[in-house]
Design an enzyme around this catalytic site. Sequence first.
Site, short mmCIF file in Angstrom:
data_model
loop_
_atom_site.label_atom_id
_atom_site.label_comp_id
_atom_site.label_asym_id
_atom_site.label_seq_id
_atom_site.Cartn_x
_atom_site.Cartn_y
_atom_site.Cartn_z
N HIS A 23 -9.67 -44.58 43.86
CA HIS A 23 -9.95 -44.32 45.27
C HIS A 23 -11.33 -43.69 45.52
O HIS A 23 -12.02 -44.09 46.46
CB HIS A 23 -8.85 -43.44 45.87
CG HIS A 23 -7.57 -44.16 46.08
ND1 HIS A 23 -7.07 -44.47 47.33
CD2 HIS A 23 -6.67 -44.64 45.20
CE1 HIS A 23 -5.92 -45.11 47.21
NE2 HIS A 23 -5.66 -45.23 45.92
N ASP A 123 -9.85 -41.77 53.45
CA ASP A 123 -8.95 -42.68 52.74
C ASP A 123 -7.64 -42.72 53.52
O ASP A 123 -7.14 -41.69 53.99
CB ASP A 123 -8.72 -42.14 51.33
CG ASP A 123 -7.94 -43.09 50.44
OD1 ASP A 123 -6.79 -43.44 50.80
OD2 ASP A 123 -8.45 -43.48 49.38
N HIS A 153 3.38 -51.12 54.54
CA HIS A 153 3.48 -49.68 54.80
C HIS A 153 3.77 -49.40 56.28
O HIS A 153 4.48 -48.44 56.60
CB HIS A 153 2.20 -48.98 54.36
CG HIS A 153 2.02 -48.98 52.88
ND1 HIS A 153 2.96 -48.47 52.01
CD2 HIS A 153 1.00 -49.44 52.11
CE1 HIS A 153 2.53 -48.61 50.77
NE2 HIS A 153 1.36 -49.20 50.80
N SER A 289 -9.23 -49.20 35.56
CA SER A 289 -9.59 -47.90 35.01
C SER A 289 -8.40 -47.00 34.79
O SER A 289 -8.50 -45.97 34.12
CB SER A 289 -10.58 -47.20 35.96
OG SER A 289 -10.02 -47.07 37.25
N TRP A 339 -16.56 -51.04 28.22
CA TRP A 339 -16.89 -51.12 29.64
C TRP A 339 -17.78 -52.33 29.89
O TRP A 339 -18.59 -52.71 29.03
CB TRP A 339 -17.65 -49.85 30.09
CG TRP A 339 -18.01 -49.86 31.54
CD1 TRP A 339 -17.25 -49.40 32.57
CD2 TRP A 339 -19.23 -50.34 32.11
NE1 TRP A 339 -17.92 -49.59 33.76
CE2 TRP A 339 -19.13 -50.14 33.51
CE3 TRP A 339 -20.38 -50.92 31.58
CZ2 TRP A 339 -20.15 -50.51 34.38
CZ3 TRP A 339 -21.41 -51.29 32.46
CH2 TRP A 339 -21.28 -51.08 33.85
N HIS A 357 -4.69 -56.80 36.06
CA HIS A 357 -3.54 -56.04 36.57
C HIS A 357 -3.29 -56.33 38.04
O HIS A 357 -2.30 -55.90 38.60
CB HIS A 357 -3.77 -54.54 36.38
CG HIS A 357 -4.97 -54.02 37.13
ND1 HIS A 357 -6.21 -54.60 37.05
CD2 HIS A 357 -5.11 -52.98 37.98
CE1 HIS A 357 -7.07 -53.94 37.81
NE2 HIS A 357 -6.42 -52.94 38.39
N SER A 362 -10.00 -55.93 42.04
CA SER A 362 -10.15 -56.99 41.03
C SER A 362 -9.81 -58.35 41.61
O SER A 362 -10.50 -59.34 41.33
CB SER A 362 -9.26 -56.69 39.82
OG SER A 362 -9.76 -55.58 39.09
N GLU A 365 -12.73 -59.42 43.87
CA GLU A 365 -13.91 -59.82 43.11
C GLU A 365 -13.69 -61.15 42.40
O GLU A 365 -14.60 -61.98 42.34
CB GLU A 365 -14.24 -58.72 42.09
CG GLU A 365 -14.81 -57.47 42.74
CD GLU A 365 -15.02 -56.31 41.80
OE1 GLU A 365 -15.62 -55.30 42.21
OE2 GLU A 365 -14.57 -56.40 40.63
#
Length: 459
Positions: A23, A123, A153, A289, A339, A357, A362, A365
């Site tokens: 975040h 956030d 949500h 990460s 990395w 994941h 991700s 991208e």
Amino acid sequence: MSPKLAATIPQNVAVLNFPFASHPSSLLRFIRTISGLAPDIKFTFFSLSRTNSSLFSGSNNKGLDNIKPYDVWDGLPEGYVPPSGHPLEQIGLFLDKAPCTFERAIKEVEAEMGHKFGCLISDAFLWFSGDIAEKMQVPWVTVWSGPRPLLVHLETDIIREKVGAPGQEDKTLDFLPGFSDEFRASDLPKEVVFGDIESPLARMLHSMGQKLPQATVVAVNSFEAMDFKVTEELKKRLQKLLLVGPLHLVRPVPSVVSDEEEEEEEKDGCLQWLDKHKPASVAYISFGSVGALPPIEVAALAEALEEGGFPFLWSFRGNLEDFPKGFFERTSIGKVVPWVNQVQILNHASIGVFVTHCGWKSVLESVTYGVPMIGRPHFADQNLNMRSVEVVWKIGMRIEGGVFTKTGAIKALEQALSLEQGKEMRRRVGVLKQLAQEAVGPNGRSTQDLKALVQIIKS
């Protein structure tokens, strides 16, 4: 204060960060994008000292002249020793104290500046930011990732009413607008569907879903064509929804990595290594990460790569002893590094599939660089993202059985890299890639929404 004096004071914006997982870096990227479009705005980035130290140290300060960190208390008792594993307890302790902690810090900075903040950005997890903004009498702009999890949500109460009992994991979600019968309750974070609504994470997510309709703006890192029907439903439920992504395509943003990481990439020579491979032939592997594969799955995936002869680049932060004995000595077709610059790697012509994941960053991208996915989600919104990849966009596949086995991994890699199914996924993701680029173009919808957002922040 005279009008002339007021005009000389730059707009100051308070930014409240949720200091866990990815975040902080995501929110800072968002703020950097806004600051690039409006360099006259000054931002104060409120977060934990360890987060600020990581984000703003050394070379990371480049291009951050109008973004200043301010440390806040982490809410932990003196002498507290965090348990190993996922920081659920730390998150709970932080959230218990965060409303008062942030409010106090804002007043301290206002006293130092000699004038008030004109806007509050947070956030979305920090739902109480809306109450703070109301007391400050300023706009509340809150930042989120993917559209579909956001709708979930907002509809938590309905989901719990329809599903929320153990044993209902296979119940379909077609009662939600924009969801087909291919979506299951098991695709959702368990804190939304099952269990104690008063647990720290469940309470945070539920409170967020109730509070976000009051936000002046909810800014989402996506583009309208990515999930049009869900976007339309969100617009009905929120005061103002602005889709401002993909943010990594909007403008060159100074890297959020350190000198050491840049040197690591140069030392490892990943791009030069990829240059030696055929187009769409290499599997890029990364699980983010935070998420990490269990040792048994690391070994299974490694065995599949070796037995199938698949060229691979694996960004791996775990224990190298999890790999099969002798793997590195026997395997010359792959590269394991600690990395990589993921955007650069996904944008390389040799990458044929992304084993991921399925975190939203991700997925986005991968879409914007036209790379199909093999998904192994872990938690949070990753299962829902994976299901969307499979059944909405049809640009990837979940690993068979949900966990890596040697047989399942070989099958998925063959389909993605060699068979017709992979070619069709690549064609489909190529269409989305084009739509993403159009969205951030000079006349694109995301570009328009970003400009509208900057005007709201300035107002």
